[in-house]
Design an enzyme around this catalytic site. Structure first.
Site, PDB file in Angstrom:
ATOM      1  N   CYS A 112       0.801  -1.231   0.000  1.00 49.10           N
ATOM      2  CA  CYS A 112       0.000   0.000   0.000  1.00 49.10           C
ATOM      3  C   CYS A 112       0.831   1.277   0.000  1.00 49.10           C
ATOM      4  O   CYS A 112       2.045   1.263   0.025  1.00 49.10           O
ATOM      5  CB  CYS A 112      -0.994  -0.050   1.149  1.00 49.10           C
ATOM      6  SG  CYS A 112      -2.304  -1.277   0.838  1.00 49.10           S
ATOM      7  N   ASP A 113       0.094   2.397   0.037  1.00 47.26           N
ATOM      8  CA  ASP A 113       0.554   3.701  -0.430  1.00 47.26           C
ATOM      9  C   ASP A 113       1.892   4.175   0.129  1.00 47.26           C
ATOM     10  O   ASP A 113       2.780   4.557  -0.619  1.00 47.26           O
ATOM     11  CB  ASP A 113      -0.517   4.742  -0.120  1.00 47.26           C
ATOM     12  CG  ASP A 113      -1.833   4.437  -0.810  1.00 47.26           C
ATOM     13  OD1 ASP A 113      -2.370   5.331  -1.472  1.00 47.26           O
ATOM     14  OD2 ASP A 113      -2.340   3.307  -0.703  1.00 47.26           O
ATOM     15  N   GLU A 156      -3.654  14.137   1.908  1.00 43.75           N
ATOM     16  CA  GLU A 156      -4.224  14.075   0.566  1.00 43.75           C
ATOM     17  C   GLU A 156      -5.558  14.808   0.531  1.00 43.75           C
ATOM     18  O   GLU A 156      -6.407  14.613   1.413  1.00 43.75           O
ATOM     19  CB  GLU A 156      -4.437  12.621   0.138  1.00 43.75           C
ATOM     20  CG  GLU A 156      -3.155  11.874  -0.130  1.00 43.75           C
ATOM     21  CD  GLU A 156      -3.392  10.446  -0.566  1.00 43.75           C
ATOM     22  OE1 GLU A 156      -2.448   9.833  -1.073  1.00 43.75           O
ATOM     23  OE2 GLU A 156      -4.510   9.926  -0.402  1.00 43.75           O
ATOM     24  N   SER A 208      -4.674  11.836  -3.916  1.00 44.55           N
ATOM     25  CA  SER A 208      -4.704  10.383  -4.092  1.00 44.55           C
ATOM     26  C   SER A 208      -4.480  10.053  -5.553  1.00 44.55           C
ATOM     27  O   SER A 208      -4.833  10.827  -6.450  1.00 44.55           O
ATOM     28  CB  SER A 208      -6.064   9.842  -3.643  1.00 44.55           C
ATOM     29  OG  SER A 208      -6.263   8.523  -4.115  1.00 44.55           O
TER      30      SER A 208
END
Length: 559
Positions: free
Chosen positions: A120-121, A446, A472
């Site tokens: 993930c991010d 974000e 995002s």
């Protein structure tokens, strides 16, 4: 001599051997390469949820190749859960903690090699930073993307559909009950989110860097191939240790150029810029050098792949069309083919072994007939952002690539969202959200919900949003982020006033605040930075040490 051998020699290090033996390891285990598995598994993050099973397959591969696996846990937070609330302030700063966590465990225990599990991010960038920093054999293995949900608004639904749906409910174009039903269907299983957001962008770039095995980035989490490539990863890390192929031989200036090329060619997340700057820093490459590479490569790389949010196709479709190896095959004339990868072979050698399957040309185009001549990421500069800022042309309608509008200024994400949902934003406005940068946020949140609300309110093609925060990877519409210097450091974004005219000009790579230099000087006179929102804990530390977004927003030690 392997690293682990140096701390397991008898008789001086019998104590160390006893520590291992107290957990059931044998003399034979301790004769083999000791391979760490840094596992970001948790029950909080969909992209991490299957990593226990992935780790088991990696272990089997390590054992089969003659190594001894040792698994340990690493933190990893979910961007999705943190969106639009205080939790998002912690997401980007977690990247440095992850890198530090891995470094501490590897160095404290003198491991011979490391497999990094994450999907993930900010988790994947943190793991990449650790690999670049440690300079030992390393492979990054994602857990794979989730599948898409039922079709909604002419494409397969995903978790972001719920945010868009919220705006539609406010606009009166969607019933609340339908929105609530989608909660059960738009995320049909675990994995990194099914669109080409930051999570899947960073997994793709890991493969482009050569630190992930070919096809390893995008095999869906539920596919049996995910188990098979985990086993292969376990085997391969032992090979890398025996051959002494280390991460610094793989992550270097040439491979980073390939990653930038891939980012642009696929229209990946704007966060990819921030993260590659951070990885480059760990590899000893100056951020100004990297910024110039982004500018140059962005203008010489065609957009050859489009995935949600740039098209109706999701990550499963992308993988089934050949994924990253197919894109790199299309880009072959533009790539540095002599770069080493974790296969033990070069990029060029890997591409020779790529077998083209059924390529969906609505997803992956050729170099000769791309979606567009220029890449998916653009660096803009101008009097509003002297150090540069980031936008994503591939997620913006062509008619919005040049946009001039009047400023509506907000000093936080929350106040902007209230104004959008309250109907205060009109066509022709440029929504300015400031004091959301690395220091000012702190944590560079974000502006995901703000953009989704504009979309849901029918304003995505008639307004723009600019910020010293981030976006995002699933956002679309006219947006510009990472404006540097940030407002909290006295950047020009701090001095915009309601009604000022702003132009975003992507073809010219410019962002302009239409006020005179004298006016800006007058507004700046007497500027006093706002008091820090956090004065203790990790965010208190981060807000003091965070570098500008133009330098990757990393924790930066100063003399």
């Amino acid at each position: 001599m392997r690293r682990s051998e140096s701390i397991l020699k008898r008789p001086d290090f019998s104590f160390n051997r006893g520590v291992y033996k107290s957990m059931g390891f044998s003399d034979k285990d301790l004769e083999k390469p000791i391979i760490g598995i840094a596992n970001t598994w948790s029950e909080l993050v969909p992209g991490s949820y299957n990593l226990r099973a992935v780790a088991d397959s990696v272990k089997r591969g390590i054992y089969a190749a003659g190594g001894t696996p040792v698994e340990f846990g690493v933190i990893g937070a979910c961007d999705g859960t943190a969106q639009g609330n205080e939790g998002m302030r912690f997401i980007l700063p977690s990247r440095d903690l992850i890198a530090n966590d891995v470094e501490v465990m590897v160095q404290a225990h003198q491991l011979d090699g490391i497999v990094l599990l994450g999907s993930c991010d900010k988790i994947v960038p943190g793991l990449l930073m650790a690999a670049a920093r440690l300079k030992l054999p390393a492979i990054l293995l994602p857990g794979g993307p989730m599948q898409g949900g039922p079709v909604f608004d002419e494409r397969a639904s995903d978790l972001t559909t719920l945010s868009e749906g919220c705006g539609m409910v406010r606009a009166g174009t969607l019933e609340e009950e339908e929105l609530y039903r989608m909660e059960n269907t738009c995320g049909p299983g675990c994995g990194s989110c099914s669109f080409y957001g930051t999570a899947n962008t960073m997994c793709a770039l890991s493969e482009g860097l050569g630190i992930t095995l070919p096809y390893g980035a995008l095999i869906p989490a539920v596919y049996a191939d995910r188990t098979r490539i985990a086993f292969e990863t376990g085997e391969k890390i032992v090979d890398l240790v025996l051959q002494d192929i280390t991460a610094d031989q793989i992550i270097n200036e040439k491979s980073l150029e390939n990653a930038i090329r891939l980012l642009n060619a696929t229209g990946g997340s704007t966060n990819g810029v921030l993260h590659l700057l951070a990885v480059a820093r760990e590899a000893g490459i100056d951020s100004k050098v990297m910024t110039e590479k982004f500018k140059e490569i962005g203008m010489t790389t065609p957009l050859v792949a489009k995935v949600n949010p740039s098209s109706k196709y999701n990550m499963e479709d992308f993988h089934n069309s050949g994924g990253i190896p197919q894109v790199m095959k299309e880009l072959e004339p533009l790539l540095n083919l002599d770069v080493m990868t974790v296969t033990g072979k070069t990029v060029g050698d890997n591409l020779k072994n790529h077998r083209e399957g059924r390529v969906n040309r609505e997803i992956i185009k050729t170099l000769e007939e791309p979606f567009s001549k220029f890449g998916g990421i653009a660096i803009l500069e101008g009097n509003l952002s002297p150090e540069g800022c980031i936008t994503k042309p591939s997620a913006i309608k062509p008619q919005m690539h040049v946009f001039t509008g009047t400023a509506r200024v907000f000093d936080s994400e929350e106040t902007a969202e209230e104004a959008i949902l309250g109907g205060e934003i009109q066509p022709g406005n440029v929504v300015v959200i400031r004091y959301e940068g690395p220091k000012g946020g702190p944590g560079m949140r974000e502006m995901y919900k703000a953009m989704k609300y504009l979309y849901g309110m029918g304003l995505a093609e008639s307004t723009a949003l600019i910020t010293d925060g981030r976006f995002s990877g699933t956002n679309n519409g006219c947006f510009v982020g990472h404006i540097s210097p940030e407002a909290a450091e006295g950047g020009p974004i701090a001095f915009i006033q309601d009604g000022d005219e702003i132009t975003v000009d992507i073809p010219a790579q410019r962002i302009t605040l239409h006020v005179t230099d004298e006016t800006l000087k007058e507004r700046k006179a007497g500027f006093v930075p706002p008091k820090p929102k956090y004065t203790s804990g990790y965010l208190g530390l981060y807000s003091k040490l965070a570098a500008s977004a133009s330098r990757g927003a990393v924790v930066e030690l100063t003399d």
